[in-house]
Design a protein around this motif. Structure first.
Motif, mmCIF file in Angstrom:
data_model
loop_
_atom_site.group_PDB
_atom_site.id
_atom_site.type_symbol
_atom_site.label_atom_id
_atom_site.label_comp_id
_atom_site.label_asym_id
_atom_site.label_seq_id
_atom_site.Cartn_x
_atom_site.Cartn_y
_atom_site.Cartn_z
ATOM 1 N N TYR A 1 0.799 -1.185 -0.010
ATOM 2 C CA TYR A 1 -0.096 0.089 -0.036
ATOM 3 C C TYR A 1 0.867 1.361 -0.027
ATOM 4 N N LEU B 1 -2.363 -7.011 5.518
ATOM 5 C CA LEU B 1 -2.841 -6.745 4.289
ATOM 6 C C LEU B 1 -4.249 -6.006 4.286
ATOM 7 N N GLY B 2 -4.613 -5.486 5.429
ATOM 8 C CA GLY B 2 -5.776 -4.602 5.546
ATOM 9 C C GLY B 2 -5.399 -3.153 4.885
ATOM 10 N N VAL B 3 -6.193 -2.417 4.301
ATOM 11 C CA VAL B 3 -5.608 -1.311 4.024
ATOM 12 C C VAL B 3 -6.073 -0.193 5.159
ATOM 13 N N ALA B 4 -4.915 0.348 5.750
ATOM 14 C CA ALA B 4 -5.270 1.036 7.062
ATOM 15 C C ALA B 4 -3.757 1.408 7.335
ATOM 16 N N PRO B 5 -3.529 2.647 7.841
ATOM 17 C CA PRO B 5 -2.279 3.006 8.573
ATOM 18 C C PRO B 5 -1.765 1.854 9.208
ATOM 19 N N LYS C 1 0.861 0.032 11.974
ATOM 20 C CA LYS C 1 1.044 0.267 13.309
ATOM 21 C C LYS C 1 2.617 0.225 13.658
ATOM 22 N N PHE D 1 -8.982 -10.755 8.610
ATOM 23 C CA PHE D 1 -8.266 -10.649 7.257
ATOM 24 C C PHE D 1 -6.920 -10.066 7.157
ATOM 25 N N GLY D 2 -6.028 -11.164 6.491
ATOM 26 C CA GLY D 2 -4.659 -10.601 6.160
ATOM 27 C C GLY D 2 -3.747 -10.750 7.138
ATOM 28 N N PHE E 1 -0.372 -16.011 7.586
ATOM 29 C CA PHE E 1 -0.012 -16.536 6.385
ATOM 30 C C PHE E 1 0.108 -17.826 6.285
ATOM 31 N N ARG F 1 -2.670 -13.220 -2.628
ATOM 32 C CA ARG F 1 -2.020 -11.727 -2.958
ATOM 33 C C ARG F 1 -0.840 -11.829 -3.768
ATOM 34 N N ALA G 1 0.411 0.421 -5.239
ATOM 35 C CA ALA G 1 0.359 0.972 -3.904
ATOM 36 C C ALA G 1 0.071 2.410 -3.725
ATOM 37 N N TYR H 1 -3.416 3.450 -2.914
ATOM 38 C CA TYR H 1 -3.906 3.037 -1.532
ATOM 39 C C TYR H 1 -3.294 3.855 -0.461
ATOM 40 N N ALA H 2 -2.015 4.360 -0.483
ATOM 41 C CA ALA H 2 -1.315 5.330 0.246
ATOM 42 C C ALA H 2 -2.188 6.503 0.293
ATOM 43 N N LEU I 1 -5.724 6.884 2.746
ATOM 44 C CA LEU I 1 -5.600 6.440 4.036
ATOM 45 C C LEU I 1 -5.939 7.705 4.936
#
Lengths: 365, 365
Positions: free
Chosen positions: A66, A149-153, A155, B25-26, B29, B139, B199, B202-203, B206
């Protein structure tokens, strides 16, 4: 964090240093790097100087997916007296945090990162090339490291600083380039990330650059994403035009990067008493001025080239030759003034340079 | 490359598998991953299945700086009979190459990567969860690996495929969400990278998502970058509206991602004989339809959620409640039809599913 909290682990096997006249841009890296980690619990922590080395991260690390990342670019210069000078590094630190805000990356302590950068340069001071036009390129960057793999900032993050001795941008002296006005691809738009120094802006620019190069142009001139009418940047530099005595640069509009060299150029021009304006400027206006014989100079500004004169613009298959394809007087004067200040050859009346440490002068070819 | 050319190195220490009802989710692995390298000299080479592991790259690797990267996301489903089904994976492979073109990344052999993906799933088939609503998220992604700070396409890349068993998107059944219309930030613009799965998109998203979440919304509804008037996507999904019996989704315009679920929904709606239109649609039109009582349904479409009904839209501080905040009949029918086809519970008259291999049926809670 205290200055003293930076741990230092020196390499046991120093790499051979390249000759000053063999230096390219960004291919060779020094013996050490600075690393600092971020976690929600510990904030930015564990600042350390370690041997330059690969970093290992899980394939699910967010940066790979991301692009939540920011960077900066600045240079250290060796003066004739053996001093190491940084050029307005506090501007880069300030911009790093602005980029962080846009990318949802936690802010850094600007003073601390600047101190870390100075300590790293001191450790690798023998790597700073001495020859005219060469310098030590400094690349601080932050990457998102959480394995998710979540779309989030993310950590967790890493801030890394690497150093690369770089050669003169102009091997044969400052020289004008041929630029194509880009009419299909867009670099950024207001509300996007154009003002941030983040990976996606550069990824997005590659295609236009590839097409331009295949047609024999050095770079592209980016137009605004809305009307494809107003000038924004050239390649990854800011741009200036001299029309009928007036020097004009696109105003910061939410999609243009706030360049440190751009800012310095504006200050210098004003200091010299030249008429300078930050405003919207359309490609039509440039073409019109050219037709009337009033387009006197054009040049890009950026850390790598400092000043990059534009000798020819191609727009709608028409060629606009500027100043007979030669470097104009303003470009020359700006280049020589800024590089002289950067290298300590000229008095720094603006207080732009910061001394890092004293390097024992070595004879470099 | 031949199918047989994929080398397989199995892990010597298998990880414990999570319970089906503990899956998020994600985050988790499987034991293995697929890796393939690219160099100018050797093209895509050395395809291999290896234990899931960290990847080590120099800090100057281009992906960390210029975000030249693309990815895909798809799922494998376990049928009641123990078959493993993929849902339209050839569409993902096709889109991967479209993204590659935009990002100046060398194309891959779509059939070969699909074959690699199937072999990887076969190796880790015990990881595919069985419980209703669960699946194995796949993925594939490509990162630029050259150690170089110049802004240019990388000369080396890695294609990696990782697998993650994922839980049901809807823990308590399909449920409508509250969405804020985004009026400040922009996701993409024509001429940018909006149609590519890369990428930077998605960045860039956020910040708006962070602001929306802080105000109690699940996602943002993206408007076009030019006029901030026309609807583009919702969060990282495509969006559909039902107005006065007609189902409308924004037409692909150069900044909207061509979703596989979007395409499947369009085909299903047409198959059912419902009036469906791909066209520009403004947020004003939505508000007007709501005022007149004609906004009957709204839903997002994407691989993760399949169908995500929108129960409420917030625009200019006004609340537009849709279908009393409940999941509408079209959303329900689409969700149940698509998930039934994906899990092999319903005949696949469109030929959307591809069988991977037979997994011995295990009793999972």
């Amino acid at each position: 964090m205290e200055k003293s909290s930076i741990s230092i682990q020196l390499t046991s096997s120093k790499k051979p240093k390249p000759q000053s006249d063999e230096l390219a841009f960004g291919r060779v890296f020094t013996d050490h790097m600075f690393v600092m980690d971020y976690s929600v619990e510990e904030n930015w922590h564990s600042p350390r100087i370690v041997p330059y080395q690969a970093i290992a991260m899980e394939p699910a690390a967010m940066v790979y997916h991301y692009g939540q990342t920011v960077f900066e670019g600045l240079k250290a210069y060796l003066t004739k007296e053996g001093k190491v000078l940084l050029f307005r590094p506090e501007k880069n630190m300030e911009r790093l945090n602005k980029s962080n805000d846009r990318l949802c990356i936690p802010r850094v302590d600007e003073e601390f990162v600047l101190e870390a950068l100075k300590q790293l340069i001191t450790v690798d001071k023998e790597w700073i090339p001495e020859k005219e036009g060469t310098s030590l390129y400094i690349r601080p960057f932050i990457i998102s490291t959480e394995s998710y793999l979540g779309v989030a900032p993310s950590k967790t993050y890493k801030l890394i600083i690497i150093l690369s001795p770089v050669g003169s941008y102009y091997k044969e002296g400052i020289a004008p380039v041929k630029i194509a006005v880009e009419s299909e691809f867009v670099r950024a738009v207001a509300g996007g990330t154009g003002t941030a120094k983040t990976a996606g802006n550069y990824a997005s620019s590659l295609k236009a650059q590839e097409v331009a190069e295949a047609s024999g142009f050095s770079q592209v001139l980016w137009l605004d994403g809305l009307e494809k009418k107003y000038i924004e940047e050239v390649g990854s530099m800011n741009i200036f035009f001299k029309i009928n005595g007036e020097i004009i640069t696109p105003a910061l509009n939410g999609s243009i990067l706030e360049g440190v060299t751009r800012n310095s150029v504006l200050q210098l021009l004003k200091h010299w008493g030249l008429p300078v304006t930050e405003r919207k400027i359309s490609v039509e206006e440039i073409a019109e001025a050219h037709k009337e014989g009033k387009l006197e100079e054009a040049f890009g500004t950026g850390t790598a080239a400092v000043i990059s004169p534009v000798g020819e613009l191609i727009w709608k298959n028409e060629s606009l030759v500027i100043n007979n394809g030669e470097t104009g007087p303003i470009s020359k004067k700006l280049y020589s003034t800024i590089t002289s200040i950067q290298r300590g050859d000229q008095s720094d009346e603006f207080g732009w340079t910061t001394e890092v440490s004293t390097v024992e002068k070595e004879k470099v070819n």
